[in-house]
Design an enzyme around this catalytic site. Structure first.
Site, PDB file in Angstrom:
ATOM      1  N   ASP A   2       0.863  -1.169   0.000  1.00  0.00           N
ATOM      2  CA  ASP A   2       0.000   0.000   0.000  1.00  0.00           C
ATOM      3  C   ASP A   2       0.910   1.232   0.000  1.00  0.00           C
ATOM      4  O   ASP A   2       2.062   1.171   0.461  1.00  0.00           O
ATOM      5  CB  ASP A   2      -0.885  -0.023   1.250  1.00  0.00           C
ATOM      6  CG  ASP A   2      -1.703   1.230   1.402  1.00  0.00           C
ATOM      7  OD1 ASP A   2      -2.434   1.580   0.464  1.00  0.00           O
ATOM      8  OD2 ASP A   2      -1.580   1.870   2.461  1.00  0.00           O
ATOM      9  N   ASP A  52       0.055   5.033   0.902  1.00  0.00           N
ATOM     10  CA  ASP A  52      -0.058   6.041   1.956  1.00  0.00           C
ATOM     11  C   ASP A  52      -0.216   5.390   3.328  1.00  0.00           C
ATOM     12  O   ASP A  52      -1.119   4.576   3.538  1.00  0.00           O
ATOM     13  CB  ASP A  52      -1.242   6.958   1.664  1.00  0.00           C
ATOM     14  CG  ASP A  52      -1.118   7.624   0.298  1.00  0.00           C
ATOM     15  OD1 ASP A  52      -0.017   8.110  -0.012  1.00  0.00           O
ATOM     16  OD2 ASP A  52      -2.116   7.641  -0.452  1.00  0.00           O
TER      17      ASP A  52
END
Length: 572
Positions: free
Chosen positions: A28, A30
């Site tokens: 992922d 952020d």
């Protein structure tokens, strides 16, 4: 002799192709790789998390490919442009090094796409872009959506919590790491754990797994690893695991014997029975033994008998001091998937899966051949392939789906247009009849374990608790909606390397109690599951609905597999 075995006999061999659990790690963006700046379109605001560059370089040096899978709904909301996002990504690569694939969902929650996490589309696309499969990928993220997407794709999920991660997301994650460097260290540790430091060939090897059917099934990859380096493999199992043992590749002979220090309802230990076991072990003529156990069990009582039977080399996992009972004393961290735990012991003993053998659960090719000797009552009627299997029971009631919930699940699935088959053992016919009455075909008591495998072979998905049939589904590559009671760790006992959606309260009071009977009135860990969640989980796993299944509406049901199946052919 197994393919690849050394005709010269036991001893060291040149290093073979290194077996690999993983080809790629997907991150992922952020909150995982860089600090979370909501809807960031400004490359000057990119700040890597602590230790990110060094951790990623460790993965690159180990030959793993890297990717990013990220939801960016700011594109759909007009908060930044695609050019802004590309500049942010260029800055991330400037700071953290290159990534082999970037997969972005540009949609908002209401779009209905299959790529917005927690749906698995991004993970599947990243794996395809990297030339691998989701089962050979790890997904690292900071919230539950990341882990749910990973599991639904069949990938391994690792959660690195941040202040925004919810407590229930941490409880439900199969693996939790304190930070990104720790997550990478664990991935590399798992990768290396199945690689022998000193590969060996052996003659006759006795492998042991004396538990239930599910325990035997998850040990299958490790048994195949031993078989790849042995002339002959003899499997010692208990009565509860005998049917599963017959389904495993790589086994030449099965010895069934109840071990009173393993069985949950043991008979008394007596001298005559122990003498008979000792004689049977000696008759195997094993050159060495690999004793597989669960983390709460001891391999040492059997190791003593094996020594007395003349077995020269014994390998086992043991936290207790083994004295002269073990030649290879192996240790494994808590929470490792049970299949990898066993594979790591095989590696410590010098055995590895051969090149091309995926480290996943498998059944023998002839395991689904039908027998013509069915049970009384004749064959059942089974829908055309693409049906859903609901299995409400379990040998441990704490892990079973409450009957009233199972009936509501069947009704909800049927109302959504799915064809449902309800399965159960001979002692569960009353349960399956009650559950199937809500809208399913009742196969309760109509199949043995091999027969259940044949039923599952035509299924689009299975809805089941933490019980042996969940591992049978995994061995067939059938996606699983896991109604998982948290009495044992999900990361250790959840369906292995198969698309999965976990449902239930992972933080319930029964967590890690190992209880066989529910210790909390009302079975709250599973009773709170909404049947609509199961319908959504089936959609997330990609099971065909009434409008897109290949047979289409109006196609008649077909006769089922025979009411009883058995395994034929040799153990190889």
């Amino acid at each position: 002799m197994h393919p690849g075995a050394d005709p010269a006999g036991p001893g060291p061999v040149p290093r073979l192709a290194v077996p690999r659990l993983f080809d790629a790690v997907l991150f992922d963006r952020d909150g995982t790789l860089v600090e979370d700046v909501p809807y960031n379109g400004d490359p000057d605001k990119v700040r890597p998390v602590a230790g990110a560059r060094e951790a990623l370089d460790r993965l690159r040096a180990a030959g793993l490919r890297l990717g990013v899978v990220t939801n960016q709904s700011g594109l759909a909301r007009g908060l930044f442009t695609a050019d802004d996002m590309r500049r942010v990504h260029a800055r991330i690569e400037e700071l953290l090094g290159p990534f082999d694939t970037w997969q972005v969902c540009p949609h908002d929650d209401g779009h209905g796409c299959d790529c917005r996490k927690p749906d698995p589309g991004l993970v599947r696309r990243a794996a395809r872009d990297l030339g691998t499969t989701p089962s050979r990928c790890v997904v690292v993220g900071d919230i539950g959506r990341d882990v749910t997407a990973a599991l639904a794709a069949g990938a391994t999920g690792v959660l690195v919590p941040t202040p925004v991660t919810r407590t229930e997301e941490v409880a439900a994650a199969p693996t939790v790491a304190r930070d990104l460097p720790a997550a990478v260290a664990e991935i590399l540790r798992r990768q290396s754990s199945i690689v022998p430091t000193a590969p060996r060939r052996a003659g006759t090897v006795l492998v042991v797994r004396a538990d239930s059917a599910g325990d035997v099934l998850v040990t299958g990859p490790a048994i195949r690893a031993v078989a790849a380096g042995a002339r002959r493999v003899v499997l010692l199992c208990g009565p509860r695991g005998r049917a599963a043992a017959a389904l495993l590749p790589g086994v030449d002979e099965i010895v069934e014997w109840p071990l009173p220090w393993i069985d949950p309802d043991p008979a008394p230990v007596d001298r005559a029975g122990t003498d008979r076991l000792l004689a049977r072990l000696a008759a195997v003529g094993a050159d060495e033994a690999v004793v597989f156990t669960s983390f709460h069990q001891s391999a040492l009582p059997l190791a003593l008998l094996l020594r007395m039977a003349g077995v020269r080399r014994i390998s086992a996992i043991s936290d207790d001091y083994p004295g002269a009972l073990l030649d290879v004393r192996h240790r494994v961290p808590v929470g490792v998937p049970e299949a990898e735990r066993a594979l790591s012991l095989a590696a410590a003993a010098g055995f590895a899966l051969p090149s091309g053998d995926e480290p996943a659960l498998r059944l023998r090719r002839d395991a689904l051949l039908p027998s013509q000797s069915g049970r009384s009552g004749g064959p059942a009627v089974l829908p055309a392939p693409g049906y859903l299997v609901v299995h409400p029971g379990s040998s441990a009631s704490a892990r079973a789906c409450p009957p009233e919930l199972a009936a509501r699940i069947v009704a909800a699935l049927a109302a959504a247009g799915h064809r449902v088959v309800v399965t159960g053992g001979p002692g569960e016919r009353e349960l399956t009849a009650r559950v199937a009455a809500a809208g399913g075909v009742d196969l309760g008591g109509r199949t043995d374990l091999a027969g259940l495998a044949a039923v599952l072979a035509g299924a689009a998905a299975m809805v089941v608790g933490n019980t042996g049939p969940a591992h049978l589904a995994a061995a067939l590559g059938v996606p699983v909606v896991s109604l998982f009671a948290p009495t044992v760790p999900f990361g250790q006992w959840g369906p292995y390397r198969v698309p999965t959606v976990r449902l239930g309260d992972a933080g319930a009071a029964c967590r890690d109690t190992r209880a066989a009977r529910c210790p909390v009135p009302g079975h709250p860990c599973l009773a709170g599951v909404d049947p609509a969640e199961v319908v959504e989980a089936v959609r997330r796993l990609g099971a065909p609905g009434p409008s897109d299944r290949p047979d289409g509406p109006g196609v008649p049901d077909r006769p089922a597999v025979p009411a009883r199946l058995h395994v034929t052919g040799g153990g190889r």
